[in-house]
Design a protein around this motif. Structure first.
Motif, mmCIF file in Angstrom:
data_model
loop_
_atom_site.group_PDB
_atom_site.id
_atom_site.type_symbol
_atom_site.label_atom_id
_atom_site.label_comp_id
_atom_site.label_asym_id
_atom_site.label_seq_id
_atom_site.Cartn_x
_atom_site.Cartn_y
_atom_site.Cartn_z
ATOM 1 N N TYR A 1 0.843 -1.204 0.000
ATOM 2 C CA TYR A 1 0.000 0.000 0.000
ATOM 3 C C TYR A 1 0.875 1.250 0.000
ATOM 4 N N ALA A 2 1.936 1.236 0.781
ATOM 5 C CA ALA A 2 2.850 2.378 0.815
ATOM 6 C C ALA A 2 3.497 2.594 -0.551
ATOM 7 N N ALA A 3 3.852 1.499 -1.231
ATOM 8 C CA ALA A 3 4.442 1.613 -2.571
ATOM 9 C C ALA A 3 3.432 2.221 -3.547
ATOM 10 N N HIS A 4 2.172 1.872 -3.395
ATOM 11 C CA HIS A 4 1.119 2.469 -4.235
ATOM 12 C C HIS A 4 1.099 3.988 -4.052
ATOM 13 N N GLY A 5 1.109 4.423 -2.796
ATOM 14 C CA GLY A 5 1.075 5.853 -2.507
ATOM 15 C C GLY A 5 2.317 6.605 -2.960
ATOM 16 N N ALA A 6 3.421 5.871 -3.142
ATOM 17 C CA ALA A 6 4.674 6.487 -3.576
ATOM 18 C C ALA A 6 4.904 6.362 -5.083
ATOM 19 N N SER A 7 3.994 5.711 -5.778
ATOM 20 C CA SER A 7 4.183 5.459 -7.217
ATOM 21 C C SER A 7 4.041 6.743 -8.033
ATOM 22 N N PRO A 8 4.741 6.813 -9.155
ATOM 23 C CA PRO A 8 4.616 7.996 -10.023
ATOM 24 C C PRO A 8 3.195 8.219 -10.527
ATOM 25 N N HIS A 9 2.469 7.145 -10.843
ATOM 26 C CA HIS A 9 1.102 7.324 -11.351
ATOM 27 C C HIS A 9 0.167 7.831 -10.255
ATOM 28 N N PHE A 10 0.369 7.415 -9.002
ATOM 29 C CA PHE A 10 -0.460 7.951 -7.921
ATOM 30 C C PHE A 10 -0.153 9.432 -7.711
ATOM 31 N N LYS A 11 1.125 9.781 -7.745
ATOM 32 C CA LYS A 11 1.503 11.187 -7.571
ATOM 33 C C LYS A 11 0.861 12.051 -8.655
ATOM 34 N N GLU A 12 1.006 11.636 -9.905
ATOM 35 C CA GLU A 12 0.491 12.438 -11.020
ATOM 36 C C GLU A 12 -1.039 12.489 -11.049
ATOM 37 N N LEU A 13 -1.671 11.330 -10.954
ATOM 38 C CA LEU A 13 -3.116 11.256 -11.182
ATOM 39 C C LEU A 13 -3.948 11.538 -9.943
ATOM 40 N N ALA A 14 -3.515 11.047 -8.800
ATOM 41 C CA ALA A 14 -4.283 11.281 -7.572
ATOM 42 C C ALA A 14 -3.870 12.590 -6.918
ATOM 43 N N LEU A 15 -2.605 12.695 -6.543
ATOM 44 C CA LEU A 15 -2.151 13.859 -5.775
ATOM 45 C C LEU A 15 -2.177 15.163 -6.561
ATOM 46 N N GLU A 16 -1.825 15.094 -7.845
ATOM 47 C CA GLU A 16 -1.741 16.333 -8.630
ATOM 48 C C GLU A 16 -3.001 16.641 -9.438
ATOM 49 N N GLN A 17 -3.762 15.614 -9.836
ATOM 50 C CA GLN A 17 -4.935 15.866 -10.676
ATOM 51 C C GLN A 17 -6.245 15.803 -9.888
ATOM 52 N N ALA A 18 -6.526 14.678 -9.249
ATOM 53 C CA ALA A 18 -7.849 14.485 -8.638
ATOM 54 C C ALA A 18 -7.998 15.152 -7.276
ATOM 55 N N ILE A 19 -7.083 14.881 -6.375
ATOM 56 C CA ILE A 19 -7.247 15.346 -4.995
ATOM 57 C C ILE A 19 -7.372 16.868 -4.883
ATOM 58 N N PRO A 20 -6.662 17.655 -5.674
ATOM 59 C CA PRO A 20 -6.838 19.111 -5.560
ATOM 60 C C PRO A 20 -8.249 19.608 -5.897
ATOM 61 N N VAL A 21 -9.050 18.809 -6.622
ATOM 62 C CA VAL A 21 -10.397 19.259 -6.973
ATOM 63 C C VAL A 21 -11.475 18.480 -6.205
ATOM 64 N N LEU A 22 -11.096 17.883 -5.091
ATOM 65 C CA LEU A 22 -12.069 17.180 -4.255
ATOM 66 C C LEU A 22 -12.640 18.116 -3.202
ATOM 67 N N ALA A 23 -13.934 18.015 -2.997
ATOM 68 C CA ALA A 23 -14.586 18.728 -1.904
ATOM 69 C C ALA A 23 -14.398 17.958 -0.602
ATOM 70 N N ASN A 24 -14.237 16.632 -0.729
ATOM 71 C CA ASN A 24 -14.071 15.784 0.452
ATOM 72 C C ASN A 24 -13.344 14.507 0.056
ATOM 73 N N ARG A 25 -12.511 14.018 0.976
ATOM 74 C CA ARG A 25 -11.770 12.767 0.766
ATOM 75 C C ARG A 25 -11.781 12.003 2.081
ATOM 76 N N GLU A 26 -12.279 10.774 2.030
ATOM 77 C CA GLU A 26 -12.311 9.923 3.215
ATOM 78 C C GLU A 26 -11.612 8.602 2.884
ATOM 79 N N ARG A 27 -10.892 8.060 3.872
ATOM 80 C CA ARG A 27 -10.253 6.759 3.710
ATOM 81 C C ARG A 27 -10.501 5.925 4.960
ATOM 82 N N ALA A 28 -10.662 4.626 4.760
ATOM 83 C CA ALA A 28 -10.810 3.685 5.869
ATOM 84 C C ALA A 28 -9.939 2.480 5.549
ATOM 85 N N PHE A 29 -9.319 1.930 6.581
ATOM 86 C CA PHE A 29 -8.399 0.817 6.415
ATOM 87 C C PHE A 29 -8.938 -0.402 7.140
ATOM 88 N N TYR A 30 -8.840 -1.554 6.487
ATOM 89 C CA TYR A 30 -9.363 -2.787 7.031
ATOM 90 C C TYR A 30 -8.319 -3.901 6.898
#
Length: 92
Positions: free
Chosen positions: A59-88
């Motif tokens: 999971y940590a490697a996923h969060g550190a991946s180039p595609h997560f950085k580009e697509l999630a951190l730089e593209q999607a997350i900046p335009v979110l009104a809300n972000r929730e995460r739960a771990f199981y």
């Protein structure tokens, strides 16, 4: 991991584009067992992501991946009104 992303009004297409590109790349990661996103037809601004990894390191490697950085951190997350995460933990 279960995540709920709620796009800001008018930004649904930006989030959808990021998820559509993030999904295949995430599924190819070592240690990823399952990665599936859904868009709520009743609330098109709400996206749910369900992810299963072999362990916390994967999971940590996923969060550190180039595609997560580009697509999630730089593209999607900046335009979110809300972000929730739960771990199981997987049973069985």
């Amino acid at each position: 991991v279960s995540a709920t992303w709620t796009a800001e009004p008018g930004k649904e297409d930006v989030v959808l584009d990021a998820i559509e590109k993030l999904t295949p790349a995430s599924r190819e990661e070592p240690g990823n067992r399952y990665y599936q996103a859904y868009q709520d037809p009743a609330e098109p601004s709400v996206f749910r992501l369900f992810e299963v990894y072999d362990d916390e390191e994967a999971y940590a490697a996923h969060g550190a991946s180039p595609h997560f950085k580009e697509l999630a951190l730089e593209q999607a997350i900046p335009v979110l009104a809300n972000r929730e995460r739960a771990f199981y933990e997987t049973i069985g």
